[in-house]
Design an enzyme around this catalytic site. Structure first.
Site, PDB file in Angstrom:
ATOM      1  N   GLU A  96       0.821  -1.202   0.000  1.00 58.63           N
ATOM      2  CA  GLU A  96       0.000   0.000   0.000  1.00 58.63           C
ATOM      3  C   GLU A  96       0.859   1.257   0.000  1.00 58.63           C
ATOM      4  OE1 GLU A  96      -3.635  -2.090   2.508  1.00 58.63           O
ATOM      5  OE2 GLU A  96      -2.653  -0.341   3.343  1.00 58.63           O
ATOM      6  N   CYS A 109       3.382   8.572   0.919  1.00 56.20           N
ATOM      7  CA  CYS A 109       3.931   7.691   1.945  1.00 56.20           C
ATOM      8  C   CYS A 109       4.099   6.319   1.299  1.00 56.20           C
ATOM      9  CB  CYS A 109       2.925   7.654   3.099  1.00 56.20           C
ATOM     10  SG  CYS A 109       3.353   6.468   4.367  1.00 56.20           S
ATOM     11  N   CYS A 116       6.576  -6.793   7.554  1.00 57.75           N
ATOM     12  CA  CYS A 116       7.711  -6.295   8.352  1.00 57.75           C
ATOM     13  C   CYS A 116       8.027  -7.322   9.428  1.00 57.75           C
ATOM     14  CB  CYS A 116       7.339  -4.959   9.009  1.00 57.75           C
ATOM     15  SG  CYS A 116       8.697  -4.239   9.968  1.00 57.75           S
ATOM     16  N   CYS A 120       6.258  -4.696  15.998  1.00 56.47           N
ATOM     17  CA  CYS A 120       5.766  -3.691  16.946  1.00 56.47           C
ATOM     18  C   CYS A 120       4.286  -3.976  17.216  1.00 56.47           C
ATOM     19  CB  CYS A 120       5.952  -2.288  16.384  1.00 56.47           C
ATOM     20  SG  CYS A 120       7.658  -1.944  15.939  1.00 56.47           S
ATOM     21  N   CYS A 123       1.175  -1.973  15.416  1.00 60.55           N
ATOM     22  CA  CYS A 123       1.251  -1.724  13.978  1.00 60.55           C
ATOM     23  C   CYS A 123       0.650  -2.869  13.166  1.00 60.55           C
ATOM     24  CB  CYS A 123       2.730  -1.531  13.605  1.00 60.55           C
ATOM     25  SG  CYS A 123       3.033  -1.444  11.842  1.00 60.55           S
ATOM     26  N   SER A 195      11.861   6.760   7.823  1.00 63.41           N
ATOM     27  CA  SER A 195      11.486   6.471   9.211  1.00 63.41           C
ATOM     28  C   SER A 195      11.984   5.082   9.614  1.00 63.41           C
ATOM     29  CB  SER A 195       9.963   6.534   9.341  1.00 63.41           C
ATOM     30  OG  SER A 195       9.564   6.215  10.652  1.00 63.41           O
ATOM     31  N   SER A 218      11.212   6.159  15.285  1.00 65.34           N
ATOM     32  CA  SER A 218      10.021   5.792  16.048  1.00 65.34           C
ATOM     33  C   SER A 218      10.457   5.439  17.456  1.00 65.34           C
ATOM     34  CB  SER A 218       9.350   4.583  15.397  1.00 65.34           C
ATOM     35  OG  SER A 218       9.052   4.887  14.057  1.00 65.34           O
ATOM     36  N   LEU A 219      10.192   6.324  18.385  1.00 66.53           N
ATOM     37  CA  LEU A 219      10.663   6.110  19.755  1.00 66.53           C
ATOM     38  C   LEU A 219       9.562   5.477  20.597  1.00 66.53           C
ATOM     39  CD1 LEU A 219      13.282   6.667  21.349  1.00 66.53           C
ATOM     40  CD2 LEU A 219      12.221   8.769  22.151  1.00 66.53           C
ATOM     41  N   ASN A 294      -3.187   5.178  16.213  1.00 67.61           N
ATOM     42  CA  ASN A 294      -4.329   4.841  15.363  1.00 67.61           C
ATOM     43  C   ASN A 294      -4.765   3.418  15.661  1.00 67.61           C
ATOM     44  OD1 ASN A 294      -4.412   7.299  13.761  1.00 67.61           O
ATOM     45  ND2 ASN A 294      -2.411   6.623  13.016  1.00 67.61           N
ATOM     46  N   CYS A 337      -1.069   6.311   9.866  1.00 68.37           N
ATOM     47  CA  CYS A 337       0.150   5.615  10.301  1.00 68.37           C
ATOM     48  C   CYS A 337      -0.170   4.287  10.955  1.00 68.37           C
ATOM     49  CB  CYS A 337       0.870   6.441  11.368  1.00 68.37           C
ATOM     50  SG  CYS A 337       1.762   7.794  10.724  1.00 68.37           S
TER      51      CYS A 337
END
Ligand code: SAH
Ligand code: SF4
Length: 347
Positions: A96, A109, A116, A120, A123, A195, A218-219, A294, A337
Site C-alpha cells: 500500500e 507515503c 515487516c 511492533c 502496527c 522512518s 520511532s521512539l 491509530n 500511520c
C-alpha cells in the site's frame, strides 16, 4: 540477456548508469539512456508515449523488458482528500501507498517491504509478519503510479508505509538516488524522509553516507522496559545505544532528527513519561511528532483524547522540546500511520 536486465527486473528502478549500460549492449548511442530516463521517471503510462525514441527501440523495450513493476489494484478515497493505493507486484504480493494532499505541498507515503519482521505491537504491518523486501523499482514505482493517477509528481516522499526501510538498505539507497536525481524524479533530498524503528548499526551507516534526507525515529517510549514491550527491536538496540547513534548522526550530518512518539492512553502518556522523554532528548537536535495512536484491528492500545495529547505536548514544551501533533489523515480509509496491511478482502 544480462543479469541487470533480466525479465524480472523492470526498467523503472534502473539508474542512469544502468540504462547507459543497457543501451551500449543494444548498440544504441548513449544519449538514448538520457532520453529513456527522462520518460521513465515522469508520469508516463506506456512506452508508446516515448515519442523521441525510435519505434524499433520501443518495440525492443516492450519485448525484452518490463516497464512498471507495480500496478494499481484499487484506490480508496478519504473524505479529507487522502488516497490509499493497493498495488500488486509481479509475484502477486500486495503493498500500500498513501497520497496526502496539503495546501502547499503533497506527500506520498511509500512502503519498503511486503510486511515487516519487527513485530511492533501497535502496527498492522507488524502483525502481518515479514514477506519480502521490495526492489528499488518497486519502491520508486509507487511514487510514479500515484503521480500517474494524480496527474502530478508529489513534492514530498516519506518512507513511512509498510516495512522497515533500514532493513532493506541497498534498495533504499538506490531508490533514494532515483527519486532525488535530476535525471530521475528530481524530488529534493530535503523533501525525503526515512522512518526507522531504530536499527542502530544502519543509522550509523546512513549517517556516514551523509545523504541530507530527514531521518525519523520511532521512539514511542523513553524507558527501556516499556519500549521493549511494544517494540521488540529495543531488546537488541536499547535506548542508550540508540541515543548515542542519534547524537553521532546529528554530528555527522548536521540534520535535525524527527522523533515519532505514538501516544497510547494509560501506557506512555503520563507526566512521568513526559519527564523521561524530556531527559532522554535534552541536547539532541530534534523535533518531536506526537501521533495519537491509530486503532488497528485486534489492537489493544487506546488512543488518548485530544486534550490529553495537548497536555502531553505542553509538558514537553515546558521541558524545552520542539513538539507538534501530527494531524491524522485518511483515518476513515485506514490509511493513517500503522494501519497499512496490504490486504483488502474485508474492506
Ligand atoms: N518501520 C518504520 C517505518 C514505517 S511505520 C518505522 O517503524 O519507523 C511509520 C510510522 O508509523 C512509525 O513511526 C510507526 O511507529 C508509526 N506507527 C505504526 N503503527 C502505528 C499506529 N497504530 N498508530 C500510530 N502510529 C503508528
Ligand atoms: Fe515494522 Fe515500523 Fe510497523 Fe514496527 S512500526 S512493525 S518497524 S512497519
Amino acid at each position: 540477456m544480462s543479469a541487470i536486465m533480466s525479465r524480472q527486473e523492470a526498467l523503472i528502478g534502473q539508474t542512469l548508469e544502468e540504462l547507459e549500460e543497457l543501451m551500449r549492449r543494444w548498440g544504441e548511442p548513449s544519449y538514448r539512456a538520457d532520453q529513456l530516463a527522462q520518460w521513465l521517471y515522469r508520469p508516463v503510462a506506456s512506452l508508446d508515449e516515448m515519442s523521441n525514441l525510435p519505434v524499433r527501440l520501443r518495440d525492443q523495450l516492450a519485448e525484452e523488458t518490463i516497464h512498471h513493476p507495480c500496478s494499481i489494484q484499487a484506490i480508496r478515497h478519504s473524505r479529507d482528500g487522502t488516497r490509499k493505493y493497493l498495488l500488486s507486484l509481479d509475484d502477486g504480493e500486495l503493498i500500500e501507498s498513501v497520497f496526502i494532499p496539503e495546501t502547499d505541498r503533497s506527500t506520498i507515503c511509500i512502503s519498503s517491504q511486503v510486511g515487516c519482521s519487527m513485530g511492533c505491537t501497535f502496527c498492522a504491518t507488524g502483525a502481518q509478519g515479514m514477506v519480502r523486501n521490495l526492489t528499488a523499482g518497486e519502491i520508486v514505482d509507487q511514487v510514479l503510479q500515484v503521480a500517474l493517477d494524480m496527474g502530478h509528481t508529489p513534492s514530498n516522499v516519506v518512507f513511512m508505509g509498510m516495512g522497515e526501510p533500514l532493513a532493506n538498505y541497498a534498495a533504499l539507497l538506490k531508490s533514494i538516488e532515483i527519486i532525488n536525481a535530476p535525471w530521475g524524479l528530481n524530488i529534493g533530498i530535503r523533501q525525503i524522509t526515512v522512518s526507522t524503528c531504530g536499527l542502530v548499526p544502519v543509522i550509523r551507516r546512513l549517517g556516514k553516507v551523509g545523504l541530507g534526507i530527514t531521518l525519523a525515529v520511532s521512539l514511542h517510549a523513553a524507558d527501556d522496559q516499556k519500549r521493549t514491550r511494544i517494540m521488540p527491536i529495543n531488546a537488541n538496540y536499547g535506548l542508550e545505544s540508540l541515543m548515542q547513534a542519534l547524537h553521532d548522526y546529528v554530528r555527522d550530518t548536521n540534520r535535525r532528527i524527527t522523533i515519532e512518539y505514538a501516544l497510547m492512553a494509560g501506557f506512555n502518556d503520563s507526566e512521568i513519561d513526559a519527564a523521561q522523554l524530556v531527559r532522554l532528548l535534552g541536547g539532541l537536535l530534534c523535533h518531536v511528532n506526537l501521533i495519537p495512536v491509530n486503532p488497528i484491528r485486534g489492537g489493544r492500545h487506546k488512543r488518548p483524547r485530544l486534550d490529553e495529547v495537548e497536555r502531553f505536548q505542553s509538558l514537553l514544551r515546558r521541558g524545552g522540546l520542539q513538539v507538534s501533533i501530527r494531524k491524522e489523515r485518511g483515518g476513515d480509509i485506514e490509511a493513517a500511520c500503522g494501519q497499512l496491511r496490504g490486504q483488502w478482502e474485508e474492506t
